[in-house]
Design a protein around this motif. Structure first.
Motif, PDB file in Angstrom:
ATOM      1  N   ASP A  40     -18.103  14.167  53.728  1.00  0.00           N
ATOM      2  CA  ASP A  40     -16.957  13.964  53.644  1.00  0.00           C
ATOM      3  C   ASP A  40     -15.938  15.017  54.129  1.00  0.00           C
ATOM      4  O   ASP A  40     -15.086  14.883  54.625  1.00  0.00           O
ATOM      5  CB  ASP A  40     -16.686  13.992  51.909  1.00  0.00           C
ATOM      6  CG  ASP A  40     -15.238  14.050  51.546  1.00  0.00           C
ATOM      7  OD1 ASP A  40     -14.618  12.962  51.809  1.00  0.00           O
ATOM      8  OD2 ASP A  40     -14.772  14.558  50.893  1.00  0.00           O
ATOM      9  N   ILE A  41     -16.535  16.243  53.770  1.00  0.00           N
ATOM     10  CA  ILE A  41     -15.635  17.550  54.561  1.00  0.00           C
ATOM     11  C   ILE A  41     -15.251  17.230  55.939  1.00  0.00           C
ATOM     12  O   ILE A  41     -14.246  17.218  56.709  1.00  0.00           O
ATOM     13  CB  ILE A  41     -16.170  18.710  54.339  1.00  0.00           C
ATOM     14  CG1 ILE A  41     -16.258  19.205  52.654  1.00  0.00           C
ATOM     15  CG2 ILE A  41     -15.983  19.960  55.092  1.00  0.00           C
ATOM     16  CD1 ILE A  41     -16.929  20.329  52.579  1.00  0.00           C
ATOM     17  N   HIS A  42     -16.480  16.922  56.695  1.00  0.00           N
ATOM     18  CA  HIS A  42     -16.552  16.827  58.204  1.00  0.00           C
ATOM     19  C   HIS A  42     -15.627  15.660  58.588  1.00  0.00           C
ATOM     20  O   HIS A  42     -14.895  15.786  59.613  1.00  0.00           O
ATOM     21  CB  HIS A  42     -17.932  16.835  58.740  1.00  0.00           C
ATOM     22  CG  HIS A  42     -18.174  16.909  60.119  1.00  0.00           C
ATOM     23  ND1 HIS A  42     -17.848  16.051  61.199  1.00  0.00           N
ATOM     24  CD2 HIS A  42     -18.339  18.119  60.923  1.00  0.00           C
ATOM     25  CE1 HIS A  42     -18.126  16.472  62.332  1.00  0.00           C
ATOM     26  NE2 HIS A  42     -18.268  17.669  62.134  1.00  0.00           N
TER      27      HIS A  42
ATOM     28  N   LEU B 253      -7.607  36.315  64.740  1.00  0.00           N
ATOM     29  CA  LEU B 253      -8.648  36.722  63.719  1.00  0.00           C
ATOM     30  C   LEU B 253      -8.125  36.462  62.345  1.00  0.00           C
ATOM     31  O   LEU B 253      -8.890  36.228  61.488  1.00  0.00           O
ATOM     32  CB  LEU B 253      -9.207  38.131  64.255  1.00  0.00           C
ATOM     33  CG  LEU B 253      -9.737  38.374  65.349  1.00  0.00           C
ATOM     34  CD1 LEU B 253     -10.212  39.919  65.441  1.00  0.00           C
ATOM     35  CD2 LEU B 253     -11.046  37.500  65.400  1.00  0.00           C
ATOM     36  N   GLY B 254      -6.725  36.669  62.232  1.00  0.00           N
ATOM     37  CA  GLY B 254      -6.288  36.301  60.780  1.00  0.00           C
ATOM     38  C   GLY B 254      -5.891  34.962  60.461  1.00  0.00           C
ATOM     39  O   GLY B 254      -5.445  34.615  59.217  1.00  0.00           O
ATOM     40  N   SER B 255      -6.294  34.105  61.303  1.00  0.00           N
ATOM     41  CA  SER B 255      -6.030  32.788  61.264  1.00  0.00           C
ATOM     42  C   SER B 255      -7.014  32.185  60.032  1.00  0.00           C
ATOM     43  O   SER B 255      -7.972  32.446  60.124  1.00  0.00           O
ATOM     44  CB  SER B 255      -5.892  31.824  62.584  1.00  0.00           C
ATOM     45  OG  SER B 255      -5.199  32.331  63.608  1.00  0.00           O
ATOM     46  N   GLN B 256      -6.526  31.161  59.507  1.00  0.00           N
ATOM     47  CA  GLN B 256      -7.077  30.485  58.388  1.00  0.00           C
ATOM     48  C   GLN B 256      -8.099  29.317  58.715  1.00  0.00           C
ATOM     49  O   GLN B 256      -7.495  28.705  59.403  1.00  0.00           O
ATOM     50  CB  GLN B 256      -6.222  30.333  56.890  1.00  0.00           C
ATOM     51  CG  GLN B 256      -5.812  31.309  56.375  1.00  0.00           C
ATOM     52  CD  GLN B 256      -5.207  30.888  55.035  1.00  0.00           C
ATOM     53  OE1 GLN B 256      -4.681  29.704  54.794  1.00  0.00           O
ATOM     54  NE2 GLN B 256      -5.039  31.945  53.962  1.00  0.00           N
ATOM     55  N   LEU B 257      -9.356  29.125  58.183  1.00  0.00           N
ATOM     56  CA  LEU B 257     -10.211  28.086  58.693  1.00  0.00           C
ATOM     57  C   LEU B 257      -9.701  26.835  57.869  1.00  0.00           C
ATOM     58  O   LEU B 257      -9.325  26.959  57.027  1.00  0.00           O
ATOM     59  CB  LEU B 257     -11.768  28.423  58.509  1.00  0.00           C
ATOM     60  CG  LEU B 257     -12.297  29.620  59.138  1.00  0.00           C
ATOM     61  CD1 LEU B 257     -13.614  29.768  58.617  1.00  0.00           C
ATOM     62  CD2 LEU B 257     -12.342  29.026  60.695  1.00  0.00           C
ATOM     63  N   PRO B 258      -9.918  25.874  58.730  1.00  0.00           N
ATOM     64  CA  PRO B 258      -9.599  24.500  57.696  1.00  0.00           C
ATOM     65  C   PRO B 258     -10.617  24.445  56.765  1.00  0.00           C
ATOM     66  O   PRO B 258     -11.716  24.695  56.916  1.00  0.00           O
ATOM     67  CB  PRO B 258      -9.919  23.479  59.031  1.00  0.00           C
ATOM     68  CG  PRO B 258      -9.584  23.990  60.233  1.00  0.00           C
ATOM     69  CD  PRO B 258     -10.028  25.614  60.215  1.00  0.00           C
ATOM     70  N   HIS B 259     -10.139  23.854  55.699  1.00  0.00           N
ATOM     71  CA  HIS B 259     -10.838  23.297  54.443  1.00  0.00           C
ATOM     72  C   HIS B 259     -11.025  24.712  53.678  1.00  0.00           C
ATOM     73  O   HIS B 259     -10.852  24.741  52.687  1.00  0.00           O
ATOM     74  CB  HIS B 259     -12.303  22.599  54.718  1.00  0.00           C
ATOM     75  CG  HIS B 259     -12.912  22.514  53.444  1.00  0.00           C
ATOM     76  ND1 HIS B 259     -12.551  21.421  52.501  1.00  0.00           N
ATOM     77  CD2 HIS B 259     -13.734  23.039  53.021  1.00  0.00           C
ATOM     78  CE1 HIS B 259     -13.576  21.575  51.550  1.00  0.00           C
ATOM     79  NE2 HIS B 259     -14.252  22.625  51.823  1.00  0.00           N
ATOM     80  N   TYR B 260     -11.705  25.820  54.250  1.00  0.00           N
ATOM     81  CA  TYR B 260     -12.159  26.745  53.475  1.00  0.00           C
ATOM     82  C   TYR B 260     -11.101  27.835  53.236  1.00  0.00           C
ATOM     83  O   TYR B 260     -11.062  28.604  52.080  1.00  0.00           O
ATOM     84  CB  TYR B 260     -13.441  27.479  54.253  1.00  0.00           C
ATOM     85  CG  TYR B 260     -14.656  26.612  54.125  1.00  0.00           C
ATOM     86  CD1 TYR B 260     -15.248  26.604  53.087  1.00  0.00           C
ATOM     87  CD2 TYR B 260     -14.741  26.093  55.566  1.00  0.00           C
ATOM     88  CE1 TYR B 260     -16.475  25.483  53.099  1.00  0.00           C
ATOM     89  CE2 TYR B 260     -16.093  25.192  55.475  1.00  0.00           C
ATOM     90  CZ  TYR B 260     -16.854  25.042  54.373  1.00  0.00           C
ATOM     91  OH  TYR B 260     -17.970  24.166  54.277  1.00  0.00           O
TER      92      TYR B 260
END
Length: 394
Positions: free
Chosen positions: A63-65, A250-257
């Motif tokens: 579902d996440i993917h 490096l400070g960017s936020q990961l999708p979902h997490y």
């Protein structure tokens, strides 16, 4: 009962997350080549995976993917997101067995004839199901529940065979020629990443491809290659853009997490409490053995044959080998050293890898021009290596 068990594991995972956020790794697990696992070790891994599926975790990850698909492909979140995604899967597995680690599949070793890989035997994950229910291996008889109830399927792209994947030599060349994340990511995502998914077909060729445990084996290997590339002076290299075109750092936020990209960059620190079997090889001139370590082949043979390439070929396709060989005084000063026909008669000529299908390119919304550019690069590499009679031991 299933909901209760998932909630219990969720809160246990939250505790692990808080622990890691506050400090480093109290313990580091080793991700090993799946073919190096003993029957008992593989049975232990299989037991964890079956219990995870019974408790709904394969559905959770599919579902996440599927939901994040456009945010994690075709842009430079690709590597850090999938590293974090695998870690999530691994940490949940460790709630069932604290020693659980995701194995990797050294697919480059099997690139010439993927369907013959021992990984696709009944001992491990099973092989082709021709679009029907998988009848052998780990997930035989499993019911997958995302996006609906169905049995796991595979459908090789050449009937009972698969088209060749990308050779160790080509991926080794990519790792040397691209020093930026954007270029490295495109060259891997538009080559090896796609060819494995498409070659296996079935669930692996869908947006919910993590239904198939082959997904985890595949992405663990891609992550291993990224880690090796990072060890060559790119440990904190992060550039490129996200799906919307904004710069990634490096400070960017990961999708979902929502974690910072920087938190994924180094293994063995922060939350990245794992390493890969064999570690890394910082001496690039001999690093081909780290890219693929084939059973029954002497990986040093590839280094030996690469050393016989004309200097102009080394400079074009293996610039780090050319530079380090020159610094050691082991290169010929001539611009071309001629054919390798007089060298040792081991190995075989390289073959063209399978291209990405139009359907795959459209599904991912890839830049078709860039995909074609990478495909041409791979074919030109094969042509030029064969022209000088390079013989691959793989």
């Amino acid at each position: 009962m299933i909901i209760l068990r998932i909630c219990t594991i969720f809160f246990a995972q939250l505790f692990v997350h808080l622990t890691h956020a506050q400090g480093g790794c109290s313990r580091i697990v080793t991700r090993r080549d799946i073919t190096s696992l003993s029957p008992q070790e593989w049975n232990q891994v299989s037991s964890v995976l079956r219990r995870m599926n019974d408790d709904g975790w394969f559905r959770y990850f599919a579902d996440i993917h599927n939901r994040e698909f456009g945010n994690i492909h075709g842009n430079d979140h690709f590597f850090p997101f999938h590293r974090r995604f695998l870690l999530d899967f691994e940490e949940i597995g460790q709630r069932y067995d604290p020693n659980f680690a995701v194995p990797y599949w050294d697919e480059l070793r099997d690139s010439r004839n993927p369907a013959a890989s021992p990984v696709l035997s009944s001992r491990f994950i099973g092989g082709n199901s021709f679009g029907q229910c998988l009848r052998e291996g780990l997930q035989s008889g499993w019911t997958m529940t995302y996006p609906n109830g169905h049995c796991l399927t595979r459908n090789y792209d050449r009937g009972n065979q698969m088209q060749p994947w990308y050779s160790p030599e080509y991926i080794y060349s990519v790792m040397q020629r691209f020093g930026d994340m954007h270029g490295f990511r495109e060259a891997i995502e538009f080559s090896l990443h796609g060819s494995v998914h498409l070659g296996m077909g079935g669930d692996m060729a869908a947006m919910y491809s993590s239904n198939d445990f082959a997904f985890m084996l595949h992405h663990a290997n891609l992550d291993r290659l990224w880690n090796e590339w990072q060890s060559w002076g790119h440990s904190m290299t992060m550039d490129g853009r996200d799906r919307g075109g904004s710069s990634i750092g490096l400070g960017s936020q990961l999708p979902h997490y929502g974690d910072d990209v920087g938190s994924t960059m180094r293994l063995g620190v922060n939350r990245m409490c794992f390493r890969y079997q064999g570690g890394t090889n910082k001496r690039r001139a001999n690093a081909l053995s780290m890219v693929a370590m084939p059973s029954g082949s002497n990986s040093s043979d590839a280094d030996t044959n690469l050393g016989k390439l004309p200097l102009t070929m080394l400079q074009k396709w293996f610039p780090q080998v050319a530079h380090e060989a020159a610094s050691l005084g082991s290169t010929n000063s001539s611009s071309a050293r001629g054919s390798m026909a007089s060298g040792p008669a081991f190995g075989r000529a390289l073959v063209y890898p399978a291209p990405l299908s139009n359907e795959w390119v459209s599904m991912h919304k890839f830049d078709q021009r860039k995909v074609a550019e990478i495909m041409k690069d791979a074919r030109d590499f094969v042509d030029e290596m064969n022209r000088v009679n390079y013989l691959s031991p793989f």
